[in-house]
Design a protein around this motif. Structure first.
Motif, PDB file in Angstrom:
ATOM      1  N   SER A  29       0.835  -1.214   0.000  1.00 27.44           N
ATOM      2  CA  SER A  29       0.000   0.000   0.000  1.00 27.44           C
ATOM      3  C   SER A  29       0.868   1.262   0.000  1.00 27.44           C
ATOM      4  O   SER A  29       0.417   2.327  -0.422  1.00 27.44           O
ATOM      5  N   LEU A  30       2.111   1.128   0.469  1.00 29.08           N
ATOM      6  CA  LEU A  30       3.054   2.265   0.458  1.00 29.08           C
ATOM      7  C   LEU A  30       3.879   2.282  -0.835  1.00 29.08           C
ATOM      8  O   LEU A  30       4.789   3.090  -0.988  1.00 29.08           O
ATOM      9  N   GLY A  31       3.590   1.345  -1.737  1.00 24.97           N
ATOM     10  CA  GLY A  31       4.201   1.380  -3.069  1.00 24.97           C
ATOM     11  C   GLY A  31       5.331   0.405  -3.319  1.00 24.97           C
ATOM     12  O   GLY A  31       5.881   0.362  -4.423  1.00 24.97           O
ATOM     13  N   ALA A  32       5.702  -0.398  -2.306  1.00 29.17           N
ATOM     14  CA  ALA A  32       6.831  -1.322  -2.490  1.00 29.17           C
ATOM     15  C   ALA A  32       6.438  -2.503  -3.390  1.00 29.17           C
ATOM     16  O   ALA A  32       5.292  -2.954  -3.364  1.00 29.17           O
ATOM     17  N   VAL A  51      -2.188  -9.235  -2.131  1.00 30.68           N
ATOM     18  CA  VAL A  51      -1.213  -8.137  -2.079  1.00 30.68           C
ATOM     19  C   VAL A  51      -1.170  -7.379  -3.420  1.00 30.68           C
ATOM     20  O   VAL A  51      -0.939  -6.174  -3.456  1.00 30.68           O
ATOM     21  N   ARG A  52      -1.448  -8.112  -4.512  1.00 28.60           N
ATOM     22  CA  ARG A  52      -1.444  -7.471  -5.849  1.00 28.60           C
ATOM     23  C   ARG A  52      -2.501  -6.387  -5.976  1.00 28.60           C
ATOM     24  O   ARG A  52      -2.372  -5.491  -6.813  1.00 28.60           O
ATOM     25  N   GLN A  53      -3.542  -6.470  -5.149  1.00 19.12           N
ATOM     26  CA  GLN A  53      -4.631  -5.473  -5.231  1.00 19.12           C
ATOM     27  C   GLN A  53      -4.127  -4.054  -5.001  1.00 19.12           C
ATOM     28  O   GLN A  53      -4.800  -3.096  -5.372  1.00 19.12           O
ATOM     29  N   TYR A  54      -2.961  -3.917  -4.382  1.00 20.11           N
ATOM     30  CA  TYR A  54      -2.441  -2.566  -4.106  1.00 20.11           C
ATOM     31  C   TYR A  54      -1.695  -1.991  -5.309  1.00 20.11           C
ATOM     32  O   TYR A  54      -1.248  -0.855  -5.282  1.00 20.11           O
ATOM     33  N   GLY A  55      -1.527  -2.805  -6.348  1.00 22.38           N
ATOM     34  CA  GLY A  55      -1.018  -2.286  -7.617  1.00 22.38           C
ATOM     35  C   GLY A  55       0.473  -2.425  -7.851  1.00 22.38           C
ATOM     36  O   GLY A  55       0.962  -2.112  -8.931  1.00 22.38           O
ATOM     37  N   SER A  56       1.222  -2.916  -6.853  1.00 20.70           N
ATOM     38  CA  SER A  56       2.661  -3.060  -7.085  1.00 20.70           C
ATOM     39  C   SER A  56       2.957  -4.470  -7.615  1.00 20.70           C
ATOM     40  O   SER A  56       2.075  -5.328  -7.674  1.00 20.70           O
ATOM     41  N   THR A  57       4.203  -4.700  -8.002  1.00 17.62           N
ATOM     42  CA  THR A  57       4.600  -6.008  -8.508  1.00 17.62           C
ATOM     43  C   THR A  57       4.804  -6.964  -7.340  1.00 17.62           C
ATOM     44  O   THR A  57       5.523  -6.641  -6.386  1.00 17.62           O
TER      45      THR A  57
END
Ligand code: NAD
Length: 262
Positions: A29-32, A51-57
């Motif tokens: 959620s913080l972009g990591a 965890v993918r729902q937050y948009g990072s790899t």
């Protein structure tokens, strides 16, 4: 993704478990970008989807931390996939049996030490080698309040978590010249959920002077020993981990932070 940890790569072990997943979601959620390591393949795939729902790899890696070779090859694979490792949350762990020391099963003792101590060492070593090459990194090891004051009936777990505090202190000194910080967190009673229930039931079954044989009373006894008079929620852990990994903690190393309600 944008965020405080945008462009950072985090490795998390025990990532399919309760605390590992909560920390993974928070760091994402913080972009990591995140490498999730766990023994349990199916749970790991589910965790990766969340965890993918937050948009990072996010990439899952099935890895048994007790197997040093597997840890080394997985770490190499992570570096080849992501290019570097900025953060390590070294968190895989196993609670083991509850019995007074004279009855404690030897096999279980060895298993707990293999996972919690040798496993944590393998991961710390493999990731530290990469971080030394990069000349930067931040590591958080999951200890426990059982590694600060030995709890009754938990000989292996207590010993293993004292060892994590020791590993944290030594690694912090060995790695300080390489611009790598190493800290630990020590959660105490966390709930609600299966871990809390299991702990309460197992302490009741251990039949010692420290706890009642009735699980409901054990729960009250445990909470009664906490100054804040409640157990901690899992959601109260990830912020402490991200703080220790972040530059806000840039002058902190070798520290073990209790998350224990006082
Ligand atoms: P959990 O059982 O939900 O998660 C632990 C994860 O570690 C599981 O997904 C499991 O598959 C994985 N694991 C176990 N052995 C492994 C191995 N050999 N290789 C790779 N992965 C392995 O438990 P949790 O509460 O999320 O625990 C996480 C950490 O927090 C542990 O180190 C635990 O000792 C510590 N801890 C938990 C509490 C608590 O109350 N939940 C309190 C203090 C400390």
């Amino acid at each position: 993704t944008s965020g405080q940890f945008s462009g950072k790569i985090a490795v998390i072990t025990g990532a399919a478990g309760t605390i590992g997943l909560a920390v993974a979601e928070h760091l994402a959620s913080l972009g990591a970008d995140i490498a999730l390591l766990d023994l349990q393949k199916d749970k790991l795939e589910d965790a990766a989807t969340k965890v993918r729902q937050y948009g990072s790899t996010v990439r899952p890696y099935v890895c048994d931390v007790t197997d040093a070779q597997c840890v080394n090859s997985t770490t190499e694979q992570v570096v080849s996939d992501f290019g570097k490792i900025d953060f390590l949350f070294n968190n895989a762990g196993f609670q083991g049996a509850f019995a007074p020391i004279q009855d404690y099963p030897e096999e279980d003792f060895n298993r707990v030490i293999q996972i919690n101590v040798c496993g944590a060492f393998h991961v710390l070593q493999a990731v530290a080698r990469q971080m030394v090459a990069q000349k930067s990194g931040a590591i958080v090891n999951t200890a426990s309040m059982a590694g600060v004051q030995g709890p009754p009936n938990m000989a292996a777990y207590g010993a293993s978590k004292f060892a994590i505090v020791g590993l944290t202190q030594t690694a912090s000194k060995d790695l300080a010249p390489h611009n790598i910080r190493v800290n630990a967190i020590s959660p105490a009673f966390m709930g609600p959920g299966p871990m809390w229930d299991m702990q309460v039931e197992k302490q009741a079954k251990a039949k010692t002077q420290y706890f009642s044989t009735d699980p409901e009373t054990v729960a009250k006894q445990m909470i009664g020993s906490v100054p804040m008079r409640r157990y901690g929620n899992i959601s109260e852990i990830p912020g402490v981990v991200s703080f220790l990994l972040s530059d806000a903690a840039s002058y902190m190393t070798g520290v073990n932070l209790p998350i224990a309600g006082g």
